[in-house]
Design a protein around this motif. Structure first.
Motif: not given
Lengths: 583, 176
Positions: A205-206, A327-329, A333, B60, B63-64, B66-67
Motif C-alpha cells: 500500500g506504499y 506527494d500526489p495529494a 489541493k 482529493q 488521493k488522501q 491512497h496516502k
C-alpha cells in the motif's frame, strides 16, 4: 503482508530452524532487538527521556554504543530529533515513555508531519495485559498520533520488531518524508524472538512514485519554452531530494527567476542573480510580483501553503501551473494545476535538464523582475541608539560569513532571519514552517548541532518562544555544546503584537511581556556564559566576541520593541497587494 | 453526484480509525460506510458513500485515501458499472386488519416480513438506495417505529473481488 507474498510466509517458520539460516538471524530479547534495529539503521544519536514503560529499553540502551541525549522534556527531545533530521536528511530518533511522555511528543509529531521531517518516535506503552484498563501512565498514543503521523505501529509481540522498525525507517525517510511512531508495550521488551533484518520492507500500500512520467515532463518543458513570464517556485522538496545543484543548473540553463518558500531557503543560493527572494506574506516585492504576474509557474516541491499564496484568486491568476511533487495529494489541493508531475524533484529536474527545448524568450520579464528586486530590497530604518532586529540578523550573517547553521523559533525574528540571513547552501536553515511551533528553536538547535557538529550553530530565538522550552539550556550547559543562543528580546509576543497593532486597533491583549526573568542570570544558572547588549554601537563588538568564543554562549539582544516585519501581505489580500515594500 | 468508493484495506486493528480520523481531519463527510471481510482474510473492503461533492474534492478524497499505508486500492464506482446493494429493516405499525395491505404493498419490492408482533411487522428489503427510499416512503404513512439500514456495499460489474485482488497482487512492485 501476511498471505500476500512469499517472504512473509517465511517469517512464520518455526524458530527451531534458526540454526539453519545463514542470514545472521539471532535470538534476542525485545529490548535488545530495538537497539539492534537502531544499529542496523546506523542511528548515531537518540534524543529521549526515560520512564516506567521504557525502563527495559533504557536498560538495553545503557552502554550500547549509541549516544543518548537526555533532554529535559520530551517536547525538547522530539524537536531536537527534528533539528537533527533537517540538517542531515536522516531520520531523527526520539524515545519517550508511555502516558505523559508520549503525549509530550504530540507537538513535535504534528510539526514534523507539516514540514515533512523524517522522525522515528519510540514510545513505551503499559504491558499488553493491562492495555485498556486505564493503567498507570496509560494513554492511547496510537489514537492520539494517528492524524499527526505518516504512519504508526503498536507492537504486539517482539517478533514484529525487525519488520516494524525496517518499515518505519523506510516510511519515515522515503516518499514525502514524515514522522512514524512505534508504540512498544513494556512486556514486549522482555519477550524473546528471532531477529533478522535482511528482508526488504513489504508495503504493497506504499509505493511512492519516484521517477516522473516522461510525458508530463515533456508537457512541462514545451509549456516552458512558450512562456513569456516563467518563474520557479522552489520549496523544501528541493532540500529533501538533495536537488540544489540540479535546480541551479536548470534555472541557469533557461535563465529562470527563482522564488523560495520559507522552508526552501538555501536550496538556491541567495546571492545568485536569478534569485528573487522568499515569496509570501513577508516575502520580497520581486518574488511576489513574479508569483502574481507569471504566465508559467513551475512549482518544485512546495505545497502552496496559504502563507505563501495569500488570497488564492490573486495567486498566479494568469499562469499555467506545473507542479512537481512526490506527494500526489499536494497537486491540485490548493491551486488548480494544469501540468501535474508526480515524482522526486531531483529525478524530475534531471529529466528536465535532459530535455532539448528552446529556452523561453523572457528577457523583458527577467529584467523587469531584477529591476523590482533592485528597487525594493528588504529594508529597515536605522535610527536612534537602540538595536534594530534586522541589523542584528544581518550582522550575524556577516560575522559568520553566512556559513552557520541557523535555527530560529517562530515569529518576527524568524521572518527577519528569513529576510536578512542570506542562505547560500542547503541544509543550514532549521525553522518550524507549517505548524509554526513556538518553543521549537532551542531544542532544534541541539539536534542540529549533533547532526552537523563541525559547523557553527546559531539559535536565533524570540524572548517569548525561548521561554517555552528554555529548560533545554540544561543540555547545552551539561554537555558544553558550542551552540550560540541569541535572544531577540523585544519584550513582547512580537508577531501577535504586530497583528494587534495593524488589525486590532492597537489593543495589545496578552501580548506584552512587561515582566521578564533576568535572562542573563537564567543562562548563568545553567552555567552558560551570558551577555546582554542593548545599544546599537555595542552590537558588532558584542556579537563578534560572542561568536568567536568557544563553547556555549548566550547573548540577550534588547531590540526596538515596536519594530514590525515588512513588507507584508495582509491576511485575506492578494500577494500583489503588499504593504510596507519601502520605508 | 454522490460518489461511491470501494476501498481495499489491510484487515488490521486500527485501520478503520485511520480512515475515519482522516475524514474528520480533512472535513470529508460521508453518508454511509460499510466494512466487510473479503475472500482474503488479510484484506477488508470498505464501501464509502460520500456526500455530494465536486470532482476536485473527490480527487482529493481519493488521493488522501491512497496516502494511507494500509490502503491497498481505491476504486471510484460512481460512474462505473457496479452492483450495489443495501439492506434495510423497517419496523412498521401493522394492526392485524392492515396486515394484508402491507403484504401486498411490499410484494413488488421483493421485500419480506422477517418478524411479526402484535402491533408491528418488521420488513426486510434489499436493493439500491433508491428502491429502499421508495419503500420507506410507501410505508411511512402506516407509522415507522424503527428503521435500520446497513449502508451501501458494492462491487464493480464483471470483476469479482477475487480478480480485483489478484490484479492488485500482480501489479505489486516488490521490493521497494
Amino acid at each position: 503482508m501476511p498471505g500476500m507474498s512469499k517472504p512473509a510466509d517465511e517469517m512464520k517458520r518455526p524458530m527451531g530452524e534458526a540454526n539453519h539460516r545463514t542470514d545472521g538471524a539471532m535470538l534476542l530479547k525485545g529490548a535488545d532487538m530495538v537497539v539492534e534495529a537502531l544499529r542496523r539503521e546506523r542511528v548515531d544519536v537518540i534524543f529521549g527521556y526515560p520512564g516506567g514503560a521504557v525502563l527495559p529499553l533504557y536498560d538495553a540502551l545503557f552502554e550500547c554504543g549509541i549516544r543518548h541525549v537526555l533532554t529535559r522534556h520530551e517536547q525538547g527531545a522530539i524537536h531536537a530529533a527534528e533539528g537533527y533530521a533537517r540538517v542531515t536528511g536522516r531520520p531523527g530518533v526520539v524515545i519517550a515513555t508511555s502516558g505523559p511522555g508520549a503525549t509530550n511528543l504530540v507537538t513535535g509529531l504534528a510539526d514534523a508531519m507539516m514540514d515533512s521531517i523524517p522522525i522515528v518516535a519510540i514510545t513505551g506503552q503499559v504491558a499488553k495485559t493491562v492495555i485498556g484498563t486505564d493503567a498507570f501512565q496509560e494513554t492511547s498514543i496510537i489514537g492520539i498520533s494517528t492524524p499527526i503521523t505518516k504512519h504508526n505501529y503498536q507492537i504486539r509481540h517482539a517478533s514484529e520488531i525487525p519488520k516494524v522498525f525496517k518499515e518505519a525507517f523506510h516510511i519515515a525517510n522515503s516518499g514525502r518524508k514524515g514522522p512514524v511512531l512505534i508504540d512498544i508495550p513494556k512486556d514486549v521488551a522482555g519477550e524473546t524472538a528471532l531477529f533478522s533484518y535482511d528482508d526488504p520492507p513489504q508495503l504493497p500500500g506504499y509505493q511512492p512514485t519516484v521517477v516522473p512520467h516522461q510525458l508530463q515532463i515533456r508537457k512541462l518543458m514545451s509549456g516552458l519554452s512558450r512562456a513569456k513570464k516563467p518563474v520557479i517556485l522552489a520549496g523544501a522538496g528541493i532540500l529533501h531530494a538533495g536537488a540544489s545543484a540540479e535546480l541551479v543548473a536548470f534555472a541557469e540553463r533557461h535563465r529562470l527567476p527563482v522564488v523560495h518558500t520559507l522552508l526552501g531557503l538555501g536550496g538556491f543560493p541567495a546571492s545568485h542573480p536569478l534569485f528573487l527572494g522568499m515569496g509570501g506574506m513577508h516575502g520580497s516585492a520581486a518574488a511576489n510580483k513574479a508569483l502574481h504576474e507569471t504566465d508559467f509557474l513551475i512549482n518544485l516541491g512546495a505545497r502552496f501553503d496559504d502563507r505563501l499564496t495569500g488570497k488564492l484568486e490573486f495567486f498566479a491568476p494568469h499562469a499555467t501551473v506545473a507542479h512537481v511533487d512526490i506527494d500526489p495529494a499536494e497537486i491540485g489541493k490548493n491551486v488548480s494545476t494544469q501540468i501535474p508531475v508526480v515524482g522526486d524533484v531531483r529525478e524530475a529536474l534531471l529529466m528536465m535538464l535532459a530535455a532539448d527545448v528552446e529556452s523561453p524568450h523572457a528577457d523583458a520579464w527577467m529584467n523587469e523582475l531584477l529591476a523590482t528586486k533592485e528597487q525594493f530590497p528588504y529594508w529597515y530604518v536605522q535610527e536612534g541608539t537602540g538595536i534594530k532586529p534586522q541589523r542584528l540578523i544581518a550582522e550575524i550573517a556577516r560575522l559568520t560569513a553566512g556559513n552557520a547553521v541557523v535555527i530560529t523559533d517562530v515569529g518576527q525574528h524568524q521572518m527577519w532571519t528569513a529576510q536578512f540571513f542570506p542562505f547560500e547552501v542547503p541544509d543550514r536553515w532549521v525553522t518550524s514552517g507549517g505548524l509554526g511551533t513556538m518553543g521549537f528553536g532551542l531544542p532544534a538547535a541541539i539536534g542540529a548541532y549533533f547532526g552537523k557538529p563541525e559547523q557553527q550553530v546559531v539559535a536565533i530565538l524570540g524572548d517569548a518562544g525561548f521561554q517555552m522550552t528554555q529548560q533545554e539550556l540544561a543540555v547545552i550547559g551539561e554537555m558544553e555544546l558550542p551552540i550560540k543562543v541569541v535572544i531577540v528580546n523585544n519584550g513582547a509576543l512580537g508577531m501577535v503584537r504586530q497583528w494587534q497593532e495593524l488589525f486590532h486597533g492597537e489593543r495589545y491583549s496578552a501580548s506584552l511581556l512587561e515582566w521578564q526573568p533576568d535572562f542573563i542570570k537564567l543562562a548563568e544558572a545553567y552555567r552558560i556564559p551570558a551577555t546582554r547588549v542593548q545599544e546599537d554601537d555595542a552590537l558588532t563588538d558584542a556579537l563578534a566576541a560572542f561568536l568567536a568564543a568557544s563553547g556555549p554562549g548566550f547573548l540577550e539582544c534588547v531590540v526596538e520593541p515596536r519594530e514590525n516585519v515588512f513588507p507584508m501581505v495582509a491576511p485575506g489580500t492578494g500577494i500583489h497587494q503588499m504593504v510596507g515594500v519601502k520605508p | 453526484m454522490t460518489p461511491v468508493l470501494s476501498v481495499l484495506v489491510h484487515n488490521k486493528p486500527g485501520v478503520l480509525n485511520r480512515i475515519t480520523a482522516l475524514f474528520m481531519r480533512k472535513g470529508f463527510n460521508i453518508q454511509s460506510l460499510t466494512v466487510c471481510i473479503t475472500e482474503s482474510p488479510d484484506v477488508s473492503r470498505m464501501t464509502l458513500v460520500m456526500n455530494e461533492m465536486d470532482e476536485a474534492a473527490l480527487e482529493q478524497v481519493m488521493k488522501q485515501l491512497h496516502k494511507q499505508i494500509d490502503v491497498l486500492k481505491v476504486t471510484d464506482l460512481t460512474e462505473a458499472p457496479m452492483v450495489s446493494r443495501e439492506l434495510a429493516l423497517i419496523q412498521v405499525n401493522s394492526p392485524i386488519a392492515q396486515r394484508a395491505t402491507i403484504t401486498s404493498l411490499i410484494d413488488p419490492f421483493r421485500a419480506s416480513i422477517v418478524d411479526v408482533g402484535r402491533d408491528t411487522v418488521t420488513v426486510q428489503v434489499t436493493g439500491d438506495a433508491e428502491k429502499i427510499e421508495a419503500l420507506i416512503s410507501l410505508l411511512r404513512p402506516y407509522g415507522i417505529r424503527e428503521l435500520a439500514r446497513t449502508g451501501l456495499t458494492a462491487l464493480p460489474r464483471e470483476a469479482s473481488a477475487v480478480s480485483e485482488l489478484r490484479r492488485l497482487n500482480e501489479s505489486q512492485v516488490l521490493p521497494i
